[in-house]
Design a protein around this motif. Structure first.
Motif, short mmCIF file in Angstrom:
data_model
loop_
_atom_site.label_atom_id
_atom_site.label_comp_id
_atom_site.label_asym_id
_atom_site.label_seq_id
_atom_site.Cartn_x
_atom_site.Cartn_y
_atom_site.Cartn_z
N ASN A 160 -0.50 13.18 -8.63
CA ASN A 160 -1.05 12.83 -7.33
C ASN A 160 -1.65 14.08 -6.68
OD1 ASN A 160 -1.43 12.10 -4.57
ND2 ASN A 160 0.13 10.52 -4.78
N THR B 268 9.99 6.62 0.60
CA THR B 268 8.64 6.98 0.17
C THR B 268 7.67 5.81 0.27
OG1 THR B 268 9.27 6.50 -2.12
CG2 THR B 268 9.46 8.78 -1.37
N ARG B 269 8.18 4.60 0.11
CA ARG B 269 7.30 3.43 0.21
C ARG B 269 7.04 3.02 1.65
NH1 ARG B 269 9.89 -0.01 -4.88
NH2 ARG B 269 8.75 1.10 -6.51
N GLN C 258 0.90 6.26 3.65
CA GLN C 258 0.41 6.70 2.35
C GLN C 258 -0.77 7.66 2.45
OE1 GLN C 258 2.16 5.88 -0.45
NE2 GLN C 258 3.51 4.99 1.09
N GLN C 259 -1.46 7.70 3.58
CA GLN C 259 -2.61 8.59 3.73
C GLN C 259 -2.28 9.82 4.56
OE1 GLN C 259 -5.28 8.03 1.96
NE2 GLN C 259 -4.49 6.05 1.25
N ARG D 170 6.24 13.08 2.63
CA ARG D 170 6.24 12.49 1.29
C ARG D 170 6.53 13.53 0.22
NH1 ARG D 170 1.78 10.46 -0.59
NH2 ARG D 170 0.32 11.19 0.98
#
Length: 516
Positions: free
Chosen positions: A334, A297-298, A302-303, A309
């Protein structure tokens, strides 16, 4: 005196409104043509970048082109594909007809007839007028295998987006056949992308199991050729293939007998860790599974890659609950994950409260969804965690309580079941208590100071280990310039000589100033 004269007013022409509407329609068509022309120009610029990568033997230019493929894919349409094929395959009639057949199979009732498009010289004339690149240069570019694969890949993406699966399947087979007969290092990145969409087409056609031998053969070839990106993509495709059919033992054998390349891209590492986390979770190795899923996940974008994700967080939350931890509430808030993680939020509340009836209600409500998302086999293991959470809350609330009351609060069948579960919880270290079998109750002990135990040290050790791992992976991921760039740099001896000359020159200048 100023004479005032009457002004004759003209009647409004009814055709003026139609003329305005026609002008608006013409403007919108012109804007669409301009957008198509810009898209075509972008593709031509990407082709020139590929030619530059082939001439300089630098794969980073091809990587730059593939990164822009997502934005180009959104702007593709029939007109752009047709003009692109006619531009680069003007002299190759066989390839041109095949690709135009793929493009026009999407929507048969087009305003441009296929025979007219191929035989009529009008589009070719317009193309020559709008593009200054000579015909020989176009033919030379299309003759490059890298450019040929890239144009076929664009056509394949267009077919996938238009849901023309049969034509996409034929185009994907033709594309992979081209990659199988070539052995060029500049093709590695493009071939890896072709393998990915080849497997995607078979998955959409529900034929994923039929390509497993092909993927294994290409994996052996990519490993022998030191094709790091192709090896990473093929390993991930095989793992996805096995997990799609719940073949966890075969996926585990593949992980043990293959080595995932360290030089693979960040996205491929995220996929590999996600699949590895699912395998470890199914094998009851929850600590390793949690570590792999958290890293996945890291490492994921992230976008973008919202779907990836979401799936990764679903397994991550389930594994955290199996470990006895409660996921962070910010994860469920989120905006990109909130809606998809709502069933898992209800599941977390049930596990945290230790409410077995609420846990059963959540399972009954979302059972079909859990089965569809492949988390059902892990979630049904949470029943024992719910009972342990309930026992922990009971031990914190009561200094002494009978087994019959424990069975009633946890909705167990009998006090004997409660006695067995409490004894196991004491042995596992869930609660600090003692059992009186004769009187039939459990006596809680005083809560010791957590800082006198090894828990803080273990927590700090886990965090330090994670930070060191991130640092080592960052150092490995850094790109260092080749040695040929150091030829223009001065050596240590040359630097010392230059500094000595500068020092002597400074002394001479100081002596001249003193003489003056």
């Amino acid at each position: 005196m100023v004479e005032l004269s009457d002004i004759e007013m003209k009647e409004a022409d009814p055709s003026s409104g139609l003329q305005t509407a026609g002008t608006t329609t013409t403007t919108s068509k012109d804007d669409k043509k301009d957008a198509d022309t810009l898209t075509l120009d972008d593709i031509k610029e990407q082709v020139r970048t590929i030619e530059k990568a082939v001439n300089s033997k630098e794969p980073r230019f091809i990587l730059r082109v593939l990164r822009g493929l997502a934005s180009t894919r959104k702007r593709l349409n029939e007109d752009v594909i047709r003009r692109l094929i006619l531009f680069y395959y003007g002299s190759n009639s066989s390839e041109r007809e095949i690709l135009l057949g793929f493009a026009q199979s999407v929507s048969q009732p087009m305003d441009v007839d296929m025979e007219k498009t191929v035989s009529s010289p009008a589009p070719a004339t317009n193309e020559k007028q709008s593009v200054s690149r000579p015909q020989t240069s176009r033919a030379r570019a299309a003759s490059l295998p890298e450019v040929d694969l890239y144009i076929h890949l664009i056509v394949l993406l267009f077919l996938i987006d238009r849901n023309s699966l049969k034509s996409a399947l034929d185009c994907a087979k033709r594309l992979v056949d081209k990659t199988s007969v070539l052995n060029r290092r500049t093709l590695d990145l493009l071939s890896a992308k072709c393998y990915f969409y080849y497997a995607r087409i078979f998955e959409l056609n529900n034929m994923l199991d039929s390509i497993r031998p092909f993927l294994h053969s290409r994996l052996r070839t990519a490993t022998l050729r030191n094709d790091f990106e192709g090896t990473a993509v093929l390993i991930n495709l095989l793992l996805r293939n096995y997990l799609h059919y719940n073949l966890y033992s075969q996926a585990q054998k593949l992980v043990l007998k293959s080595v995932f390349p360290d030089h693979a891209s960040n996205n491929e590492w995220a996929r590999y860790l996600y699949y590895l986390g699912r395998i470890r979770a199914m094998q009851l190795e929850y600590t390793k599974a949690h570590q792999h899923l958290l890293t996945a996940t890291r490492k994921a974008p992230q976008q973008t890659a919202i779907g990836f994700r979401q799936n990764a967080h679903k397994f991550l939350i389930t594994v955290e609950l199996l470990l006895g931890d409660i996921p962070d509430k910010a994860t469920f808030k989120n905006p990109q994950l909130k809606r998809s993680l709502d069933p898992y939020y209800q599941l977390t509340l049930a596990v945290r409260a230790g409410d077995l009836s609420r846990f059963k209600e959540v399972l009954d409500t979302f059972s079909e969804r859990f089965q569809q998302e492949k988390t059902w086999s892990l979630i049904i293991r949470l029943r024992h965690n719910v009972i342990k959470a309930g026992i922990k809350m009971i031990s914190l609330s009561y200094a002494r309580i009978s087994f019959s009351d424990v069975a009633q609060k946890l909705q167990l069948d009998s006090p004997e079941d409660a006695e067995y579960i409490v004894a196991k919880a004491i042995r596992d270290g869930v609660i600090e208590a003692s059992i009186d079998h004769e009187q039939g109750y459990v006596q809680s002990r005083e809560i010791t100071d957590v800082y006198t135990t090894r828990e803080p040290m273990n927590a700090f050790h886990q965090r330090i280990e994670f930070c060191l791992k991130v640092h080592n992976e960052s150092v490995k991921a850094m790109r260092y310039p080749p040695k040929k760039y150091n030829e223009d740099l001065e050596t240590a001896q040359e630097r010392r000589e230059r500094e000595q000359e500068e020092l002597e020159y400074a002394k001479e200048m100081a002596d001249d100033e003193d003489d003056f």
